[in-house]
Design a protein around this motif. Structure first.
Motif, PDB file in Angstrom:
ATOM      1  N   THR A   1       0.811  -1.211   0.000  1.00  0.00           N
ATOM      2  CA  THR A   1       0.000   0.000   0.000  1.00  0.00           C
ATOM      3  C   THR A   1       0.845   1.261   0.000  1.00  0.00           C
ATOM      4  O   THR A   1       0.519   2.227  -0.694  1.00  0.00           O
ATOM      5  CB  THR A   1      -0.948  -0.004   1.215  1.00  0.00           C
ATOM      6  N   GLU A   2       1.950   1.260   0.731  1.00  0.00           N
ATOM      7  CA  GLU A   2       2.751   2.476   0.827  1.00  0.00           C
ATOM      8  C   GLU A   2       3.426   2.867  -0.487  1.00  0.00           C
ATOM      9  O   GLU A   2       3.887   3.993  -0.640  1.00  0.00           O
ATOM     10  CB  GLU A   2       3.798   2.372   1.953  1.00  0.00           C
ATOM     11  N   LEU A   3       3.485   1.966  -1.464  1.00  0.00           N
ATOM     12  CA  LEU A   3       4.088   2.280  -2.755  1.00  0.00           C
ATOM     13  C   LEU A   3       3.061   2.673  -3.815  1.00  0.00           C
ATOM     14  O   LEU A   3       3.426   3.120  -4.899  1.00  0.00           O
ATOM     15  CB  LEU A   3       4.880   1.078  -3.275  1.00  0.00           C
ATOM     16  N   SER A   4       1.780   2.525  -3.530  1.00  0.00           N
ATOM     17  CA  SER A   4       0.758   2.693  -4.557  1.00  0.00           C
ATOM     18  C   SER A   4       0.706   4.110  -5.138  1.00  0.00           C
ATOM     19  O   SER A   4       0.546   4.272  -6.340  1.00  0.00           O
ATOM     20  CB  SER A   4      -0.615   2.256  -4.061  1.00  0.00           C
ATOM     21  N   ASP A   5       0.860   5.151  -4.310  1.00  0.00           N
ATOM     22  CA  ASP A   5       0.820   6.514  -4.843  1.00  0.00           C
ATOM     23  C   ASP A   5       1.985   6.793  -5.778  1.00  0.00           C
ATOM     24  O   ASP A   5       1.811   7.370  -6.852  1.00  0.00           O
ATOM     25  CB  ASP A   5       0.805   7.544  -3.706  1.00  0.00           C
ATOM     26  N   ALA A   6       3.183   6.378  -5.388  1.00  0.00           N
ATOM     27  CA  ALA A   6       4.362   6.608  -6.224  1.00  0.00           C
ATOM     28  C   ALA A   6       4.268   5.858  -7.550  1.00  0.00           C
ATOM     29  O   ALA A   6       4.556   6.410  -8.612  1.00  0.00           O
ATOM     30  CB  ALA A   6       5.629   6.211  -5.472  1.00  0.00           C
ATOM     31  N   VAL A   7       3.854   4.595  -7.496  1.00  0.00           N
ATOM     32  CA  VAL A   7       3.749   3.796  -8.720  1.00  0.00           C
ATOM     33  C   VAL A   7       2.614   4.319  -9.603  1.00  0.00           C
ATOM     34  O   VAL A   7       2.749   4.383 -10.821  1.00  0.00           O
ATOM     35  CB  VAL A   7       3.577   2.295  -8.392  1.00  0.00           C
ATOM     36  N   SER A   8       1.513   4.730  -8.990  1.00  0.00           N
ATOM     37  CA  SER A   8       0.402   5.304  -9.748  1.00  0.00           C
ATOM     38  C   SER A   8       0.854   6.559 -10.494  1.00  0.00           C
ATOM     39  O   SER A   8       0.558   6.739 -11.677  1.00  0.00           O
ATOM     40  CB  SER A   8      -0.749   5.639  -8.798  1.00  0.00           C
TER      41      SER A   8
ATOM     42  N   SER B   1      -2.233  -5.187   3.743  1.00  0.00           N
ATOM     43  CA  SER B   1      -1.426  -4.017   3.441  1.00  0.00           C
ATOM     44  C   SER B   1      -0.977  -3.992   1.982  1.00  0.00           C
ATOM     45  O   SER B   1       0.007  -3.373   1.644  1.00  0.00           O
ATOM     46  CB  SER B   1      -0.213  -3.968   4.366  1.00  0.00           C
ATOM     47  N   ARG B   2      -1.718  -4.674   1.130  1.00  0.00           N
ATOM     48  CA  ARG B   2      -1.389  -4.712  -0.292  1.00  0.00           C
ATOM     49  C   ARG B   2      -2.565  -4.166  -1.090  1.00  0.00           C
ATOM     50  O   ARG B   2      -3.700  -4.287  -0.678  1.00  0.00           O
ATOM     51  CB  ARG B   2      -1.050  -6.134  -0.725  1.00  0.00           C
ATOM     52  N   GLU B   3      -2.249  -3.565  -2.226  1.00  0.00           N
ATOM     53  CA  GLU B   3      -3.272  -3.044  -3.130  1.00  0.00           C
ATOM     54  C   GLU B   3      -2.997  -3.526  -4.540  1.00  0.00           C
ATOM     55  O   GLU B   3      -1.873  -3.925  -4.864  1.00  0.00           O
ATOM     56  CB  GLU B   3      -3.258  -1.514  -3.137  1.00  0.00           C
ATOM     57  N   THR B   4      -4.030  -3.471  -5.348  1.00  0.00           N
ATOM     58  CA  THR B   4      -3.897  -3.767  -6.762  1.00  0.00           C
ATOM     59  C   THR B   4      -4.098  -2.475  -7.527  1.00  0.00           C
ATOM     60  O   THR B   4      -5.112  -1.798  -7.352  1.00  0.00           O
ATOM     61  CB  THR B   4      -4.942  -4.799  -7.225  1.00  0.00           C
ATOM     62  N   LEU B   5      -3.117  -2.125  -8.353  1.00  0.00           N
ATOM     63  CA  LEU B   5      -3.256  -0.984  -9.248  1.00  0.00           C
ATOM     64  C   LEU B   5      -3.613  -1.524 -10.625  1.00  0.00           C
ATOM     65  O   LEU B   5      -3.029  -2.505 -11.088  1.00  0.00           O
ATOM     66  CB  LEU B   5      -1.948  -0.207  -9.368  1.00  0.00           C
ATOM     67  N   LYS B   6      -4.565  -0.880 -11.265  1.00  0.00           N
ATOM     68  CA  LYS B   6      -4.915  -1.211 -12.642  1.00  0.00           C
ATOM     69  C   LYS B   6      -4.686   0.045 -13.470  1.00  0.00           C
ATOM     70  O   LYS B   6      -5.263   1.091 -13.189  1.00  0.00           O
ATOM     71  CB  LYS B   6      -6.367  -1.655 -12.760  1.00  0.00           C
ATOM     72  N   ALA B   7      -3.801  -0.066 -14.447  1.00  0.00           N
ATOM     73  CA  ALA B   7      -3.483   1.057 -15.319  1.00  0.00           C
ATOM     74  C   ALA B   7      -3.953   0.735 -16.732  1.00  0.00           C
ATOM     75  O   ALA B   7      -3.910  -0.420 -17.157  1.00  0.00           O
ATOM     76  CB  ALA B   7      -1.981   1.321 -15.315  1.00  0.00           C
ATOM     77  N   TYR B   8      -4.400   1.762 -17.429  1.00  0.00           N
ATOM     78  CA  TYR B   8      -4.939   1.595 -18.779  1.00  0.00           C
ATOM     79  C   TYR B   8      -4.123   2.430 -19.751  1.00  0.00           C
ATOM     80  O   TYR B   8      -4.074   3.649 -19.655  1.00  0.00           O
ATOM     81  CB  TYR B   8      -6.411   2.000 -18.808  1.00  0.00           C
ATOM     82  N   LEU B   9      -3.449   1.735 -20.674  1.00  0.00           N
ATOM     83  CA  LEU B   9      -2.604   2.383 -21.672  1.00  0.00           C
ATOM     84  C   LEU B   9      -3.239   2.233 -23.046  1.00  0.00           C
ATOM     85  O   LEU B   9      -3.772   1.165 -23.374  1.00  0.00           O
ATOM     86  CB  LEU B   9      -1.225   1.742 -21.705  1.00  0.00           C
ATOM     87  N   PRO B  10      -3.180   3.288 -23.867  1.00  0.00           N
ATOM     88  CA  PRO B  10      -3.694   3.145 -25.227  1.00  0.00           C
ATOM     89  C   PRO B  10      -2.845   2.132 -25.999  1.00  0.00           C
ATOM     90  O   PRO B  10      -1.624   2.121 -25.868  1.00  0.00           O
ATOM     91  CB  PRO B  10      -3.572   4.549 -25.820  1.00  0.00           C
ATOM     92  N   GLY B  11      -3.495   1.277 -26.745  1.00  0.00           N
ATOM     93  CA  GLY B  11      -2.799   0.239 -27.513  1.00  0.00           C
ATOM     94  C   GLY B  11      -2.314   0.767 -28.842  1.00  0.00           C
ATOM     95  O   GLY B  11      -2.659   0.234 -29.881  1.00  0.00           O
ATOM     96  N   ASP B  12      -1.495   1.808 -28.796  1.00  0.00           N
ATOM     97  CA  ASP B  12      -0.977   2.400 -30.027  1.00  0.00           C
ATOM     98  C   ASP B  12       0.465   1.956 -30.262  1.00  0.00           C
ATOM     99  O   ASP B  12       0.969   1.064 -29.592  1.00  0.00           O
ATOM    100  CB  ASP B  12      -1.091   3.931 -29.981  1.00  0.00           C
TER     101      ASP B  12
END
Length: 70
Positions: free
Chosen positions: A17-24, A52-63
């Motif tokens: 969890t403590e890394l989620s903001d930086a990685v986001s 104490s763990r989170e899942t980040l989901k990121a969405y990138l354009p498939g270009d």
């Protein structure tokens, strides 16, 4: 003429969890069009560290730039 559907790449990262903001922030700077945070699902062990763990989901354009972003 039928409009083309945009293609998206979804990336899921499970992290402390403590890394989620930086990685986001890093993912957004790398070209992600959106990032969502969710509490990580318990792996069945019931250990305190699962909470104490989170899942980040990121969405990138498939270009054409998707490979360099990864």
């Amino acid at each position: 003429m039928v409009p083309q559907k945009e293609k998206w790449l979804q990336i899921e990262i499970v992290l402390p969890t403590e890394l989620s903001d930086a990685v986001s922030n890093f993912l957004m700077e790398s070209g992600a069009q959106g990032v969502s945070q969710e509490q990580a699902e318990h792996q069945g062990g019931g250990f305190a560290e699962d909470a104490s763990r989170e899942t980040l989901k990121a969405y990138l354009p498939g270009d054409v730039r998707v490979e360099s972003r990864l």
